[in-house]
Design a protein around this motif. Structure first.
Motif, PDB file in Angstrom:
ATOM      1  N   THR A 273      57.579 -23.808 -53.522  1.00 19.38           N
ATOM      2  CA  THR A 273      56.183 -23.620 -53.947  1.00 19.38           C
ATOM      3  C   THR A 273      55.207 -24.354 -53.038  1.00 19.38           C
ATOM      4  O   THR A 273      54.156 -23.817 -52.658  1.00 19.38           O
ATOM      5  N   GLY A 274      55.520 -25.582 -52.685  1.00 21.20           N
ATOM      6  CA  GLY A 274      54.598 -26.382 -51.882  1.00 21.20           C
ATOM      7  C   GLY A 274      54.293 -25.749 -50.543  1.00 21.20           C
ATOM      8  O   GLY A 274      53.128 -25.696 -50.111  1.00 21.20           O
ATOM      9  N   GLU A 275      55.322 -25.264 -49.862  1.00 21.56           N
ATOM     10  CA  GLU A 275      55.120 -24.660 -48.548  1.00 21.56           C
ATOM     11  C   GLU A 275      54.278 -23.392 -48.652  1.00 21.56           C
ATOM     12  O   GLU A 275      53.367 -23.171 -47.846  1.00 21.56           O
ATOM     13  N   ILE A 276      54.562 -22.563 -49.658  1.00 22.72           N
ATOM     14  CA  ILE A 276      53.806 -21.310 -49.819  1.00 22.72           C
ATOM     15  C   ILE A 276      52.358 -21.604 -50.184  1.00 22.72           C
ATOM     16  O   ILE A 276      51.423 -20.983 -49.654  1.00 22.72           O
ATOM     17  N   GLU A 277      52.125 -22.565 -51.073  1.00 25.79           N
ATOM     18  CA  GLU A 277      50.751 -22.917 -51.449  1.00 25.79           C
ATOM     19  C   GLU A 277      49.980 -23.443 -50.249  1.00 25.79           C
ATOM     20  O   GLU A 277      48.775 -23.180 -50.109  1.00 25.79           O
ATOM     21  N   SER A 278      50.637 -24.186 -49.377  1.00 24.05           N
ATOM     22  CA  SER A 278      49.986 -24.708 -48.179  1.00 24.05           C
ATOM     23  C   SER A 278      49.543 -23.557 -47.265  1.00 24.05           C
ATOM     24  O   SER A 278      48.429 -23.582 -46.716  1.00 24.05           O
ATOM     25  N   ILE A 279      50.404 -22.553 -47.108  1.00 23.31           N
ATOM     26  CA  ILE A 279      50.049 -21.411 -46.264  1.00 23.31           C
ATOM     27  C   ILE A 279      48.897 -20.632 -46.885  1.00 23.31           C
ATOM     28  O   ILE A 279      47.953 -20.222 -46.197  1.00 23.31           O
ATOM     29  N   ILE A 280      48.948 -20.420 -48.206  1.00 23.26           N
ATOM     30  CA  ILE A 280      47.878 -19.700 -48.912  1.00 23.26           C
ATOM     31  C   ILE A 280      46.556 -20.447 -48.747  1.00 23.26           C
ATOM     32  O   ILE A 280      45.496 -19.842 -48.493  1.00 23.26           O
ATOM     33  N   SER A 281      46.595 -21.763 -48.879  1.00 22.42           N
ATOM     34  CA  SER A 281      45.369 -22.573 -48.760  1.00 22.42           C
ATOM     35  C   SER A 281      44.766 -22.452 -47.374  1.00 22.42           C
ATOM     36  O   SER A 281      43.539 -22.390 -47.218  1.00 22.42           O
ATOM     37  N   GLU A 282      45.619 -22.388 -46.367  1.00 26.62           N
ATOM     38  CA  GLU A 282      45.140 -22.351 -44.987  1.00 26.62           C
ATOM     39  C   GLU A 282      44.698 -20.959 -44.552  1.00 26.62           C
ATOM     40  O   GLU A 282      43.673 -20.802 -43.874  1.00 26.62           O
ATOM     41  N   ARG A 283      45.459 -19.933 -44.972  1.00 22.92           N
ATOM     42  CA  ARG A 283      45.228 -18.579 -44.446  1.00 22.92           C
ATOM     43  C   ARG A 283      44.769 -17.561 -45.486  1.00 22.92           C
ATOM     44  O   ARG A 283      44.402 -16.445 -45.129  1.00 22.92           O
ATOM     45  N   GLY A 284      44.835 -17.924 -46.754  1.00 30.34           N
ATOM     46  CA  GLY A 284      44.430 -16.992 -47.797  1.00 30.34           C
ATOM     47  C   GLY A 284      45.520 -16.038 -48.237  1.00 30.34           C
ATOM     48  O   GLY A 284      45.387 -15.370 -49.261  1.00 30.34           O
ATOM     49  N   LYS A 285      46.589 -15.947 -47.487  1.00 36.19           N
ATOM     50  CA  LYS A 285      47.717 -15.081 -47.832  1.00 36.19           C
ATOM     51  C   LYS A 285      48.914 -15.488 -46.981  1.00 36.19           C
ATOM     52  O   LYS A 285      48.788 -16.268 -46.028  1.00 36.19           O
TER      53      LYS A 285
END
Length: 322
Positions: A273-285
């Motif tokens: 979850t943490g890694e995916i949330e970090s990518i979403i926060s940075e790129r929006g998807k």
């Protein structure tokens, strides 16, 4: 149309296969065009690997994928060809540096003589605790001399794994990837890459069968331009016109990719979850592209959240090579 022909030499302990990949090989290259395509030297290597993978898959009785990988420290970090039991295939290469015109195998992937070739057999229906079978050989000879011919690397692998003499000729360009395999039949056992053979009995016959040596010598006269430019009937007639050859009905290899949104979702869940949330926060998807076929998979915040909402979600099986 892509074709793979199997044949045996009547009354002799020798079998052969000839593959010519046309449409399937061109489809692999087409999928790469959006990313700029491959340098000619990389294209040749990947084409030879794909033809070799088709020959090796057809030479075994195995319900699973055969994955041929070459990796090392040159500008080509990894090249992969994967062939399924039904001869659907895919291939890709990762190029991270400059490929000079005329680069050899060692210059592409074995600069410091640390390059390796791995052949993996990944069962479709794994039993509990069952692992994929993998054999690995270096890209150098007995004296640590660099090998510049992929066919020679694979001949050494098959001799080591099967204890069977093998002659392999490979060639590829932008239209055709082709290969010819001649192999001495096993004395006992199935003679496949899983090691279900009488190794001692077969080892005793290495290099001594005169029929195999004669036919392998004939196969060795096949030129690159002939393998790429002539049809199967002409090649076999020119090489073995004095031999009694029984041919079997040809089969048709084709391009197919096993990627899917479900597989990608499973891979993303494995990141946490943490890694995916970090990518979403940075790129929006989260956007993932398949290296084999070019398919693009996107997960917006809602899609990504759904990957982790239920503890009952089961991670789909993933390919050996992502």
């Amino acid at each position: 149309m892509s074709e793979l022909h199997k044949f045996i030499f009547d009354g002799l302990p020798v079998r052969g296969m000839l593959v010519r990949l046309t449409g399937s090989w061109q489809e692999i290259l087409k999928r790469r065009q959006a990313g700029g395509g491959y340098p000619a030297e990389v294209m040749q290597l990947l084409g030879e690997m794909t033809a070799a993978g088709a020959l090796m898959q057809s030479n075994i009785k195995f319900n699973g994928a055969l994955i041929l990988q070459i990796f090392g420290d040159g500008p080509v970090k990894l090249a992969v060809a994967e062939v399924q039991p039904d001869l659907t295939l895919r291939a890709t290469a990762t190029v991270t540096g400059t490929v000079d015109p005329g680069s050899t195998l060692s210059q592409l992937v074995n600069v410091s003589n640390q390059g390796r070739c791995a052949i993996t057999l990944d069962p479709k229906d794994k039993l509990p605790g069952q692992q994929a079978y993998q054999g690995v050989v270096p890209l150098y000879g007995d004296q640590r001399e660099k090998i510049e011919n992929l066919a020679e690397v694979l001949e050494h692998y098959m001799l080591q794994s099967e204890q069977l003499d093998t002659k392999l000729i490979l060639a590829a360009d932008g239209k055709v990837a082709a290969g010819l395999l001649i192999q001495r039949l096993p004395v006992k056992g199935q003679g496949n890459l899983e090691g279900q053979i009488d190794r001692d009995a077969n080892e005793d016959q290495i290099g001594v069968n005169e029929d195999y040596k004669r036919i392998a010598m004939l196969a060795g006269t096949l030129k690159r331009e002939e393998l790429l430019g002539l049809d199967a009937d002409t090649i076999l007639r020119r090489l073995f016109w004095e031999e009694q050859v029984t041919r079997f009905e040809p089969v048709t290899p084709s391009f197919a990719c096993s990627c899917s949104r479900e597989r990608v979702g499973g891979m993303l869940r494995s990141l946490g979850t943490g890694e995916i949330e970090s990518i979403i926060s940075e790129r929006g998807k989260v956007a993932v592209g398949c290296e084999f076929c070019g398919a693009q998979y996107e997960f917006d915040p809602v899609d990504a959240a759904q990957l982790f909402t239920s503890q009952t979600n089961q991670q789909p099986p993933t390919s050996t090579v992502q």
